[in-house]
Design a protein around this motif. Structure first.
Motif, PDB file in Angstrom:
ATOM      1  N   GLY A  49      28.622 -57.333 -15.914  1.00 35.53           N
ATOM      2  CA  GLY A  49      29.303 -55.817 -15.154  1.00 35.53           C
ATOM      3  C   GLY A  49      30.861 -56.071 -14.654  1.00 35.53           C
ATOM      4  O   GLY A  49      31.230 -54.800 -14.300  1.00 35.53           O
ATOM      5  N   ARG A  50      31.313 -57.312 -14.957  1.00 36.63           N
ATOM      6  CA  ARG A  50      32.879 -57.597 -14.058  1.00 36.63           C
ATOM      7  C   ARG A  50      33.009 -57.885 -14.561  1.00 36.63           C
ATOM      8  O   ARG A  50      34.700 -58.259 -14.925  1.00 36.63           O
ATOM      9  CB  ARG A  50      32.278 -59.112 -13.108  1.00 36.63           C
ATOM     10  N   ALA A  51      33.086 -56.652 -15.985  1.00 36.00           N
ATOM     11  CA  ALA A  51      34.854 -57.275 -16.563  1.00 36.00           C
ATOM     12  C   ALA A  51      35.854 -55.625 -16.547  1.00 36.00           C
ATOM     13  O   ALA A  51      35.001 -54.608 -15.733  1.00 36.00           O
ATOM     14  CB  ALA A  51      34.219 -56.522 -18.586  1.00 36.00           C
ATOM     15  N   VAL A  52      36.715 -56.078 -16.630  1.00 36.72           N
ATOM     16  CA  VAL A  52      38.127 -55.702 -15.909  1.00 36.72           C
ATOM     17  C   VAL A  52      38.712 -55.135 -17.307  1.00 36.72           C
ATOM     18  O   VAL A  52      39.625 -56.015 -18.000  1.00 36.72           O
ATOM     19  CB  VAL A  52      38.628 -55.547 -14.424  1.00 36.72           C
ATOM     20  N   THR A  53      39.723 -53.864 -16.549  1.00 37.25           N
ATOM     21  CA  THR A  53      40.548 -54.286 -17.818  1.00 37.25           C
ATOM     22  C   THR A  53      41.720 -54.659 -17.259  1.00 37.25           C
ATOM     23  O   THR A  53      42.893 -54.677 -16.424  1.00 37.25           O
ATOM     24  CB  THR A  53      41.332 -52.151 -17.040  1.00 37.25           C
ATOM     25  N   LYS A  54      42.458 -55.487 -18.427  1.00 37.12           N
ATOM     26  CA  LYS A  54      43.575 -56.407 -17.945  1.00 37.12           C
ATOM     27  C   LYS A  54      44.954 -56.403 -19.092  1.00 37.12           C
ATOM     28  O   LYS A  54      46.012 -55.923 -18.506  1.00 37.12           O
ATOM     29  CB  LYS A  54      43.232 -57.284 -19.064  1.00 37.12           C
ATOM     30  N   TYR A  55      44.767 -54.983 -19.642  1.00 39.11           N
ATOM     31  CA  TYR A  55      46.427 -54.838 -21.074  1.00 39.11           C
ATOM     32  C   TYR A  55      45.737 -53.199 -22.046  1.00 39.11           C
ATOM     33  O   TYR A  55      44.406 -53.665 -22.043  1.00 39.11           O
ATOM     34  CB  TYR A  55      46.971 -56.047 -21.422  1.00 39.11           C
ATOM     35  N   ASP A 114      33.602 -64.480  -8.212  1.00 39.76           N
ATOM     36  CA  ASP A 114      34.784 -65.263  -6.908  1.00 39.76           C
ATOM     37  C   ASP A 114      35.948 -64.022  -7.456  1.00 39.76           C
ATOM     38  O   ASP A 114      36.427 -64.303  -6.449  1.00 39.76           O
ATOM     39  CB  ASP A 114      35.537 -66.553  -7.580  1.00 39.76           C
ATOM     40  N   GLY A 115      35.840 -63.727  -8.753  1.00 40.28           N
ATOM     41  CA  GLY A 115      37.051 -62.732  -9.010  1.00 40.28           C
ATOM     42  C   GLY A 115      37.684 -62.753  -9.580  1.00 40.28           C
ATOM     43  O   GLY A 115      38.985 -62.024 -10.128  1.00 40.28           O
ATOM     44  N   ARG A 116      37.221 -63.769 -10.015  1.00 36.69           N
ATOM     45  CA  ARG A 116      38.721 -64.755 -11.144  1.00 36.69           C
ATOM     46  C   ARG A 116      37.949 -64.996 -13.405  1.00 36.69           C
ATOM     47  O   ARG A 116      36.785 -64.653 -12.735  1.00 36.69           O
ATOM     48  CB  ARG A 116      38.938 -66.374 -10.262  1.00 36.69           C
ATOM     49  N   PRO A 117      38.961 -65.075 -13.977  1.00 40.17           N
ATOM     50  CA  PRO A 117      38.772 -64.614 -14.916  1.00 40.17           C
ATOM     51  C   PRO A 117      37.617 -66.014 -15.372  1.00 40.17           C
ATOM     52  O   PRO A 117      38.112 -67.018 -14.715  1.00 40.17           O
ATOM     53  CB  PRO A 117      39.966 -65.256 -15.524  1.00 40.17           C
ATOM     54  N   GLN A 118      36.131 -65.530 -15.893  1.00 43.24           N
ATOM     55  CA  GLN A 118      35.339 -66.471 -16.398  1.00 43.24           C
ATOM     56  C   GLN A 118      35.425 -66.571 -17.288  1.00 43.24           C
ATOM     57  O   GLN A 118      34.696 -65.719 -18.382  1.00 43.24           O
ATOM     58  CB  GLN A 118      34.210 -66.251 -15.301  1.00 43.24           C
ATOM     59  N   PRO A 119      34.659 -68.073 -18.129  1.00 38.55           N
ATOM     60  CA  PRO A 119      34.396 -67.858 -19.490  1.00 38.55           C
ATOM     61  C   PRO A 119      33.803 -67.619 -20.040  1.00 38.55           C
ATOM     62  O   PRO A 119      32.203 -66.964 -19.214  1.00 38.55           O
ATOM     63  CB  PRO A 119      34.419 -69.545 -20.040  1.00 38.55           C
TER      64      PRO A 119
END
Length: 144
Positions: A49-55, A114-119
């Motif tokens: 559920g922590r997927a966010v729009t990047k581009y 942590d809000g950072r990109p994760q594999p």
């Protein structure tokens, strides 16, 4: 995009509150719908559920819609990165099949607690429901 390429489909009914001053579908409303559907698709493909729009790449408005039109939005995964998912979107009139909009790339990034990109560990599209997050996002926010 061919009909077989669309792997996720949502339908919307264009209502008066969705119109611009010209009486046609407001582009901002359409982009909001697309971003929301892309988020749901990314969450299900990445199981997080922590997927966010990047581009979001160039948005090509081909035609418009008017009040009462039924439109459908299609998304397909193009590729999986180490921490990302890239999709393509198309919106068309459900009755006439006329294209309304295309977006060649929408990129979502999988985030860790942590809000950072994760594999995410995925390389292929799933049509199974096994990647649905098993917890509500607010539960994990409380644990952080």
């Amino acid at each position: 995009m061919e009909k077989a390429d669309i792997t996720f489909r949502t339908r919307k009914w264009v209502r008066p509150e969705d119109l611009n001053a010209n009486g046609t579908l407001f582009g901002g409303s359409l982009l909001k719908w697309i971003d929301e559907e892309a988020a749901i698709y990314a969450i299900l493909q990445l199981g997080n559920g922590r997927a966010v729009t990047k581009y979001i790449s160039e948005i090509n408005f081909v035609s418009s819609a008017v009040q009462g039109d039924l439109i459908e939005m299609g998304l397909t995964a193009k590729r999986f990165g180490r921490t990302s998912l890239t999709m393509r979107a198309e919106v068309r009139n459900m009755i006439t099949r006329q294209a309304i909009l295309t977006i060649e790339e929408i990129v979502f990034v999988n985030l860790g607690a942590d809000g950072r990109p994760q594999p995410h560990g995925y390389t292929e599209i799933t049509y199974d429901r096994d990647r649905i997050p098993t917890h509500h996002l607010t539960e994990t926010l409380d644990e952080d």
